[in-house]
Design a protein around this motif. Structure first.
Motif, short mmCIF file in Angstrom:
data_model
loop_
_atom_site.label_atom_id
_atom_site.label_comp_id
_atom_site.label_asym_id
_atom_site.label_seq_id
_atom_site.Cartn_x
_atom_site.Cartn_y
_atom_site.Cartn_z
N TYR A 63 1.62 0.21 7.84
CA TYR A 63 1.43 -0.73 8.58
C TYR A 63 1.35 -0.24 9.91
O TYR A 63 1.97 -0.49 10.91
CB TYR A 63 2.10 -1.94 8.40
CG TYR A 63 1.88 -2.78 7.14
CD1 TYR A 63 1.09 -4.07 7.39
CD2 TYR A 63 2.60 -2.62 6.25
CE1 TYR A 63 0.75 -4.62 6.32
CE2 TYR A 63 2.37 -3.30 4.96
CZ TYR A 63 1.49 -4.22 4.98
OH TYR A 63 1.22 -5.00 3.80
N ALA A 64 0.20 0.51 10.29
CA ALA A 64 -0.02 1.14 11.50
C ALA A 64 -0.03 0.11 12.55
O ALA A 64 0.34 0.33 13.91
CB ALA A 64 -1.33 1.82 11.67
N GLU A 65 -0.53 -1.07 12.47
CA GLU A 65 -0.59 -2.06 13.32
C GLU A 65 0.92 -2.52 13.98
O GLU A 65 0.98 -3.13 14.97
CB GLU A 65 -1.69 -3.21 13.03
CG GLU A 65 -1.09 -4.22 11.66
CD GLU A 65 -1.46 -3.56 10.55
OE1 GLU A 65 -1.47 -4.32 9.45
OE2 GLU A 65 -1.93 -2.25 10.27
N MET A 66 1.59 -2.15 13.08
CA MET A 66 3.32 -2.57 13.27
C MET A 66 3.92 -1.53 13.62
O MET A 66 4.96 -1.54 13.98
CB MET A 66 3.75 -3.49 12.27
CG MET A 66 3.14 -4.87 11.76
SD MET A 66 3.78 -5.83 10.51
CE MET A 66 4.95 -4.92 9.58
N GLY A 67 3.33 -0.36 13.55
CA GLY A 67 4.04 0.81 13.98
C GLY A 67 5.02 1.60 12.93
O GLY A 67 5.92 2.20 13.00
N PHE A 68 4.63 1.11 11.72
CA PHE A 68 5.23 1.48 10.33
C PHE A 68 4.40 2.84 9.80
O PHE A 68 3.42 2.50 9.25
CB PHE A 68 5.49 0.39 9.59
CG PHE A 68 6.53 0.38 8.42
CD1 PHE A 68 7.52 1.04 8.67
CD2 PHE A 68 5.93 0.31 7.10
CE1 PHE A 68 8.64 1.29 7.71
CE2 PHE A 68 6.85 0.48 5.92
CZ PHE A 68 8.23 0.95 6.20
N ALA A 69 4.99 3.96 9.83
CA ALA A 69 3.99 4.89 9.62
C ALA A 69 4.47 5.95 8.63
O ALA A 69 5.93 5.78 8.31
CB ALA A 69 3.74 5.87 10.87
N SER A 70 3.91 6.58 7.79
CA SER A 70 4.39 7.59 6.80
C SER A 70 4.76 8.90 7.68
O SER A 70 4.35 9.16 8.74
CB SER A 70 3.28 7.86 5.90
OG SER A 70 3.38 9.08 5.22
N PRO A 71 5.70 9.77 7.02
CA PRO A 71 6.20 10.89 7.50
C PRO A 71 4.72 11.79 7.43
O PRO A 71 4.62 12.73 8.56
CB PRO A 71 6.92 11.44 6.51
CG PRO A 71 7.78 10.27 5.88
CD PRO A 71 6.68 9.38 5.90
N LEU A 72 3.75 11.67 6.95
CA LEU A 72 2.68 12.43 7.00
C LEU A 72 2.07 12.15 8.05
O LEU A 72 1.01 13.01 8.37
CB LEU A 72 1.80 12.12 5.74
CG LEU A 72 2.33 12.50 4.34
CD1 LEU A 72 1.44 12.20 3.19
CD2 LEU A 72 2.86 13.97 4.17
N ASP A 73 2.18 10.95 8.85
CA ASP A 73 1.58 10.63 10.13
C ASP A 73 2.16 11.34 11.04
O ASP A 73 1.73 11.08 12.45
CB ASP A 73 1.31 9.25 10.15
CG ASP A 73 0.57 8.48 9.02
OD1 ASP A 73 -0.55 9.34 8.73
OD2 ASP A 73 0.96 7.43 8.68
N LEU A 74 3.48 11.90 11.07
CA LEU A 74 4.32 12.21 12.18
C LEU A 74 4.18 13.90 12.27
O LEU A 74 4.21 14.57 11.27
CB LEU A 74 5.57 11.74 11.65
CG LEU A 74 5.75 10.06 11.60
CD1 LEU A 74 7.12 9.90 11.39
CD2 LEU A 74 5.26 9.46 13.18
N PRO A 75 4.80 14.15 13.60
CA PRO A 75 4.61 15.62 13.64
C PRO A 75 5.96 16.42 12.95
O PRO A 75 6.00 17.63 12.84
CB PRO A 75 4.89 15.83 14.97
CG PRO A 75 5.49 14.69 15.59
CD PRO A 75 5.00 13.51 14.70
N GLY A 76 6.95 15.60 12.44
CA GLY A 76 8.27 16.21 11.97
C GLY A 76 8.80 15.21 11.14
O GLY A 76 8.64 14.32 10.84
N CYS A 77 10.15 15.78 10.54
CA CYS A 77 10.94 14.95 9.79
C CYS A 77 11.76 14.38 10.69
O CYS A 77 12.76 14.85 11.36
CB CYS A 77 11.69 15.97 8.74
SG CYS A 77 12.82 14.93 7.58
N ALA A 78 11.97 12.95 10.49
CA ALA A 78 12.79 12.35 11.26
C ALA A 78 14.46 12.10 10.62
O ALA A 78 15.26 11.62 11.12
CB ALA A 78 12.34 10.77 11.78
#
Length: 146
Positions: A63-78
């Motif tokens: 839910y990108a509109e709520m800031g809920f992203a997949s790790p594939l959308d991020l630059p690294g592993c959190a």
């Protein structure tokens, strides 16, 4: 008066671009049991609950509109998820047969467990382990110092 929830006090919530496929993968590859799924009118999954042993995991569609992203959308592993299973080698074979991406083969660890690492299709990192022996904190510290 509050009522005790039907799950542990802390429950991970993961985001997947394709939540239905993620549920199928987690059930097939990692042995989760699907408890509940809430499909939304737009086709996304609003909430799903899966169980592995006595642990519960929730997940939903991105839910990108709520800031809920997949790790594939991020630059690294959190984060990584650690799971205890009865037989890590059998679990590894099941995950491999289902197409899991292995990030580390099963190996005995200095802290008394045998573990392997995998990445699911949504980019979430998992560590599955079986205790070989229970160690004290001092024993673990000493083992890593060797």
């Amino acid at each position: 008066m509050a009522v005790a929830p039907p799950h542990p006090a802390i429950v991970p919530a993961l985001a997947y671009a394709d939540a239905p496929a993620a549920i199928d993968f987690l059930v097939e590859a990692f042995g989760f049991e699907e408890l509940y799924r809430l499909p939304m009118p737009d086709g996304r999954i609003g909430h799903a609950e899966l169980r592995l042993g006595d642990a519960v995991l929730t997940l939903a569609s991105v839910y990108a509109e709520m800031g809920f992203a997949s790790p594939l959308d991020l630059p690294g592993c959190a984060m990584q998820l650690s799971c205890w299973v009865d037989d890590v080698d059998a679990h590894y074979a099941r995950a491999l047969a289902a197409g899991a991406t292995v990030a580390g083969e099963p190996a005995d660890q200095p802290h008394g467990a045998r573990s392997y690492r995998a990445v699911d299709p949504g980019g979430h990192r998992w560590i599955f382990s079986t205790y070989l022996r229970v160690m004290t904190n001092d024993e673990i510290t000493a083992a890593y110092s060797e």
